[in-house]
Design a protein around this motif. Structure first.
Motif, PDB file in Angstrom:
ATOM      1  N   THR A  63       0.805  -1.221   0.000  1.00 50.05           N
ATOM      2  CA  THR A  63       0.000   0.000   0.000  1.00 50.05           C
ATOM      3  C   THR A  63       0.837   1.271   0.000  1.00 50.05           C
ATOM      4  OG1 THR A  63      -0.168  -0.032   2.429  1.00 50.05           O
ATOM      5  CG2 THR A  63      -1.881  -1.189   1.170  1.00 50.05           C
ATOM      6  N   LEU A  64       2.159   1.133  -0.191  1.00 50.71           N
ATOM      7  CA  LEU A  64       2.978   2.347  -0.315  1.00 50.71           C
ATOM      8  C   LEU A  64       2.577   3.178  -1.534  1.00 50.71           C
ATOM      9  CD1 LEU A  64       5.007   2.987   1.893  1.00 50.71           C
ATOM     10  CD2 LEU A  64       4.784   0.521   1.666  1.00 50.71           C
ATOM     11  N   PRO A  65       2.236   2.564  -2.682  1.00 50.28           N
ATOM     12  CA  PRO A  65       1.744   3.386  -3.799  1.00 50.28           C
ATOM     13  C   PRO A  65       0.470   4.155  -3.442  1.00 50.28           C
ATOM     14  CG  PRO A  65       2.447   1.243  -4.606  1.00 50.28           C
ATOM     15  CD  PRO A  65       2.465   1.156  -3.110  1.00 50.28           C
ATOM     16  N   ASP A  66      -0.425   3.566  -2.662  1.00 52.77           N
ATOM     17  CA  ASP A  66      -1.633   4.278  -2.248  1.00 52.77           C
ATOM     18  C   ASP A  66      -1.284   5.477  -1.374  1.00 52.77           C
ATOM     19  OD1 ASP A  66      -4.023   2.281  -2.990  1.00 52.77           O
ATOM     20  OD2 ASP A  66      -2.337   1.117  -2.238  1.00 52.77           O
ATOM     21  N   LEU A  67      -0.322   5.280  -0.473  1.00 57.85           N
ATOM     22  CA  LEU A  67       0.100   6.377   0.385  1.00 57.85           C
ATOM     23  C   LEU A  67       0.729   7.490  -0.438  1.00 57.85           C
ATOM     24  CD1 LEU A  67       0.377   7.469   3.254  1.00 57.85           C
ATOM     25  CD2 LEU A  67       2.556   6.244   3.438  1.00 57.85           C
ATOM     26  N   SER A  68       1.513   7.128  -1.440  1.00 62.87           N
ATOM     27  CA  SER A  68       2.118   8.138  -2.310  1.00 62.87           C
ATOM     28  C   SER A  68       1.059   8.939  -3.052  1.00 62.87           C
ATOM     29  CB  SER A  68       3.074   7.464  -3.312  1.00 62.87           C
ATOM     30  OG  SER A  68       4.196   6.916  -2.663  1.00 62.87           O
ATOM     31  N   VAL A  69       0.028   8.247  -3.525  1.00 63.63           N
ATOM     32  CA  VAL A  69      -1.047   8.938  -4.225  1.00 63.63           C
ATOM     33  C   VAL A  69      -1.773   9.877  -3.269  1.00 63.63           C
ATOM     34  CG1 VAL A  69      -3.284   8.638  -5.366  1.00 63.63           C
ATOM     35  CG2 VAL A  69      -1.349   7.182  -5.995  1.00 63.63           C
ATOM     36  N   ALA A  70      -2.056   9.412  -2.054  1.00 62.84           N
ATOM     37  CA  ALA A  70      -2.752  10.261  -1.083  1.00 62.84           C
ATOM     38  C   ALA A  70      -1.956  11.519  -0.784  1.00 62.84           C
ATOM     39  CB  ALA A  70      -3.002   9.476   0.206  1.00 62.84           C
ATOM     40  N   LEU A  71      -0.638  11.391  -0.669  1.00 66.16           N
ATOM     41  CA  LEU A  71       0.201  12.566  -0.436  1.00 66.16           C
ATOM     42  C   LEU A  71       0.199  13.493  -1.645  1.00 66.16           C
ATOM     43  CD1 LEU A  71       3.192  10.790   1.363  1.00 66.16           C
ATOM     44  CD2 LEU A  71       1.622  12.444   2.394  1.00 66.16           C
ATOM     45  N   ALA A  72       0.207  12.918  -2.831  1.00 63.36           N
ATOM     46  CA  ALA A  72       0.187  13.738  -4.045  1.00 63.36           C
ATOM     47  C   ALA A  72      -1.150  14.460  -4.204  1.00 63.36           C
ATOM     48  CB  ALA A  72       0.471  12.866  -5.268  1.00 63.36           C
ATOM     49  N   GLN A  73      -2.220  13.869  -3.702  1.00 59.59           N
ATOM     50  CA  GLN A  73      -3.550  14.481  -3.816  1.00 59.59           C
ATOM     51  C   GLN A  73      -3.688  15.737  -2.960  1.00 59.59           C
ATOM     52  OE1 GLN A  73      -5.734  11.080  -2.455  1.00 59.59           O
ATOM     53  NE2 GLN A  73      -6.454  10.487  -4.501  1.00 59.59           N
ATOM     54  N   ASN A  74      -2.873  15.838  -1.928  1.00 62.29           N
ATOM     55  CA  ASN A  74      -3.119  16.836  -0.892  1.00 62.29           C
ATOM     56  C   ASN A  74      -1.787  17.348  -0.368  1.00 62.29           C
ATOM     57  OD1 ASN A  74      -3.892  18.294   1.365  1.00 62.29           O
ATOM     58  ND2 ASN A  74      -5.083  16.650   2.289  1.00 62.29           N
ATOM     59  N   ALA A  75      -1.435  18.566  -0.732  1.00 61.75           N
ATOM     60  CA  ALA A  75      -0.110  19.099  -0.405  1.00 61.75           C
ATOM     61  C   ALA A  75       0.109  19.276   1.093  1.00 61.75           C
ATOM     62  CB  ALA A  75       0.098  20.436  -1.119  1.00 61.75           C
ATOM     63  N   ARG A  76      -0.940  19.425   1.871  1.00 63.41           N
ATOM     64  CA  ARG A  76      -0.747  19.673   3.298  1.00 63.41           C
ATOM     65  C   ARG A  76      -0.735  18.377   4.130  1.00 63.41           C
ATOM     66  NH1 ARG A  76      -6.338  21.073   2.887  1.00 63.41           N
ATOM     67  NH2 ARG A  76      -7.649  19.922   4.403  1.00 63.41           N
ATOM     68  N   LEU A  77      -1.069  17.263   3.522  1.00 61.40           N
ATOM     69  CA  LEU A  77      -1.160  16.003   4.258  1.00 61.40           C
ATOM     70  C   LEU A  77       0.214  15.565   4.756  1.00 61.40           C
ATOM     71  CD1 LEU A  77      -2.959  13.628   5.165  1.00 61.40           C
ATOM     72  CD2 LEU A  77      -2.468  12.543   2.952  1.00 61.40           C
ATOM     73  N   ARG A  78       0.274  15.159   6.027  1.00 60.72           N
ATOM     74  CA  ARG A  78       1.522  14.670   6.629  1.00 60.72           C
ATOM     75  C   ARG A  78       1.268  13.342   7.324  1.00 60.72           C
ATOM     76  NH1 ARG A  78       2.770  18.140   3.758  1.00 60.72           N
ATOM     77  NH2 ARG A  78       4.274  19.846   4.061  1.00 60.72           N
TER      78      ARG A  78
END
Length: 564
Positions: A428-443
């Motif tokens: 699920t690392l690709p999913d996490l990468s996509v989630a971060l790319a979707q939202n610049a403020r997500l940490r």
């Protein structure tokens, strides 16, 4: 069922109109119940093919107080069910949750965090009563001599100062169950499970007017990969997040030799070193755990990993048996016999006649003893206290009453569809990468215990190195899989969580939220939602289920699915 907080007029209207889209069949007249809170007469089942004929959203709502750190805090506790619906409005499941919220807070600025454990099949009781909620069971890890069941106390290390807390139970756990025509097993898979959590969270946000609130996810163990997939799915649905907390996560099942049996166990070596040091078997016995772990990382990456790969390929291997013995405490002769040592073997080889804990390698018990009888002393030690604690907390403190078994751990793991994104086991690392790319403020904040022999801390570090490191903070502590059960670690972990909330809220304050606000579509507020025809009291025979239907062994997959 009867929710005592609902006015009579609302019940009459609900019977007349069918509530939130449940058709025209009138709601059965509930039995008279004069007790405060909620007596839920529904019979719940965790069986794979079980489903409810219908459901009504109802909850026990109470005002509670927490006394800690010289202060008394008043908060609202809500225990009950939400109806998760898919994008078409079809009811999927009646999802059991417990929320602890501060009354009177500005919902536009007050954060809300959704917590869940993993399994798959685990209820969220471990986080709810072990970590940062207002009540806590006193586990005193790694001690295994205290009286059980553990006492419950007001939790000095609560997170209510930073966020409202919502603990969600997966379908088949707690009192969560599918609604017909769905069955529990319909939601027992990586993608279906995450989608169900997405729909349950969206329902909570809509029903409680929290769409504008800062939003966080906190997942433990299998809850880590769930978080990655769930974050992506929520944001694709327009629910933007502010922070993700990964507690001892198993983000890539394919990289963990304890799950797949298919590759070398190099990622475990620093954890072996930490456990051996705790038991004072290393040379030297380190004075500082963080320094020792740093040295073990370097040795694991630069020396052990290349040697292990050579050994697995039947190539010439350097004689590193004694350095490995000094680092871990496991005798050199054992390393010479097998350079690829699994966590399960390490747990019975390190100390003769003793079994070490899988979730917390600091715990030990004599082989053949009751604590060692289930294969993991660190799981056996805590299980019955948490099962007793949640039943008492719901019934006696929160006023939620139900005669069904609160299923702490269902048998879902044996039915689970682990396939994801074209692979038989989830990465699920690709999913996490996509989630971060979707939202610049997500940490992201990842927290692990040095002594965890289920999801080793260094493997988590190397897994997370595959995503944007500038957006991910990794913190490790003395302790096991549930690092928060260690009293000193819980204090340190809370400090890191407070800093994480402060930093992410600052990023949110600096962001332009107007496009997000415009994208949010207001949903009609429905105090009580209804689906199908709920059970009439006595219409379904009571069930007698075990609270623990499978060993607590997250992360794990059935042997037939492991790489050979």
């Amino acid at each position: 069922m009867r929710a005592t907080s609902l006015p009579l007029l609302l019940l009459v209207l609900l019977a007349a109109c069918g509530g939130g889209g449940g058709g025209s069949t009138p709601t059965p007249t509930p039995p008279v119940d004069n007790q405060p809170g909620l007596t839920d007469t529904t019979v719940y089942s965790s069986a794979a093919d079980a489903s409810l004929s219908g459901a009504v959203e109802a909850a026990a709502v109470s005002t509670q107080t927490l006394t800690a750190n010289g202060q008394t805090l008043s908060y609202t506790a809500t225990a009950g069910h939400l109806i998760a619906r898919d994008a078409t409005g079809a009811a999927e499941a009646s999802v059991f949750y417990v929320a602890y919220t501060l009354p009177g807070a500005d919902v536009a600025t007050r954060p809300v965090t959704f917590f869940y454990n993993g399994g798959p099949g685990s209820a969220s009781v471990w986080l709810q009563l072990g970590s940062f909620g207002p009540k806590r069971l006193v586990a005193n890890a790694p001690d295994t001599t205290a009286a059980r069941p553990f006492p419950m106390i007001d939790n000095a290390e609560h997170l209510l100062g930073q966020t409202d807390l919502v603990f969600i139970n997966a379908v088949g756990s707690g009192y969560s169950q599918a609604i017909a025509p769905f069955t529990n097993r319909n939601f027992w898979g990586v993608d279906a499970d995450a989608a169900l959590f997405r729909d349950a969270i969206q329902r909570y946000l809509a029903a409680n007017n929290r769409a504008a609130s800062p939003k966080y996810l906190y997942g433990e163990s299998y809850g880590g990969p769930r978080t990655a997939v769930l974050a992506r799915q929520l944001q694709e649905a327009g629910v933007m997040l502010d922070g993700l907390v990964l507690q001892s996560p198993a983000m890539d099942y394919n990289s963990n030799c304890g799950i797949t049996n298919g590759q070398g166990c190099g990622g475990y070596l620093p954890s072996f070193a930490a456990v051996g040091a705790f038991h004072r078997l290393t040379q030297p016995v380190p004075a500082d755990l963080n320094t020792w772990a740093a040295q073990a990382r370097v040795y694991a990456d630069q020396v052990y990993a290349p040697a292990l790969q050579a050994w697995l390929a039947n190539a010439p291997t350097p004689s590193i048996w004694q350095p490995l013995a000094d680092l871990t405490g496991l005798p050199a002769a054992q390393w010479q016999t097998s350079l690829n040592v699994s966590a399960d073997n390490f747990r019975i080889w390190l100390i003769s006649g003793q079994q070490l804990g899988r979730y917390d390698g600091r715990m030990k018990a004599a082989i053949g003893s009751q604590l060692a009888s289930e294969g993991d002393v660190s799981s056996t030690w805590i299980g019955s206290s948490f099962a007793t604690g949640i039943a008492t907390h719901l019934r006696d403190q929160l006023g939620y009453r139900n005669s069904s078994t609160y299923v702490v751990l269902s048998n879902a793991i044996n039915f689970w569809n682990f396939s994801h994104a074209g692979r038989p086991l989830p990465d699920t690392l690709p999913d996490l990468s996509v989630a971060l790319a979707q939202n610049a403020r997500l940490r992201v904040l990842a927290v692990s215990g040095y002594h965890d022999l289920a999801t080793p801390f260094h493997l988590t570090e190397t897994d997370l190195a595959r995503v944007d490191a500038s957006r991910v903070k990794v913190r490790n502590y003395a302790g096991g899989h549930m690092s928060y059960l260690d009293d000193a670690t819980r204090v340190a972990q809370l400090a890191d969580l407070k800093a994480f909330y402060a930093n992410t809220l600052a990023l949110r304050a600096a962001a332009d939220l107007e496009p997000e606000r415009r994208a949010l579509q207001a949903r009609p507020f429905v105090m009580v939602d209804r689906a199908g025809t709920p059970q009439q009291p006595g219409s379904v025979a009571p069930t007698s289920e075990n609270a623990f239907q499978a060993p607590l062994r997250d992360p794990w997959v059935p042997p037939t699915m492991r790489a050979r």
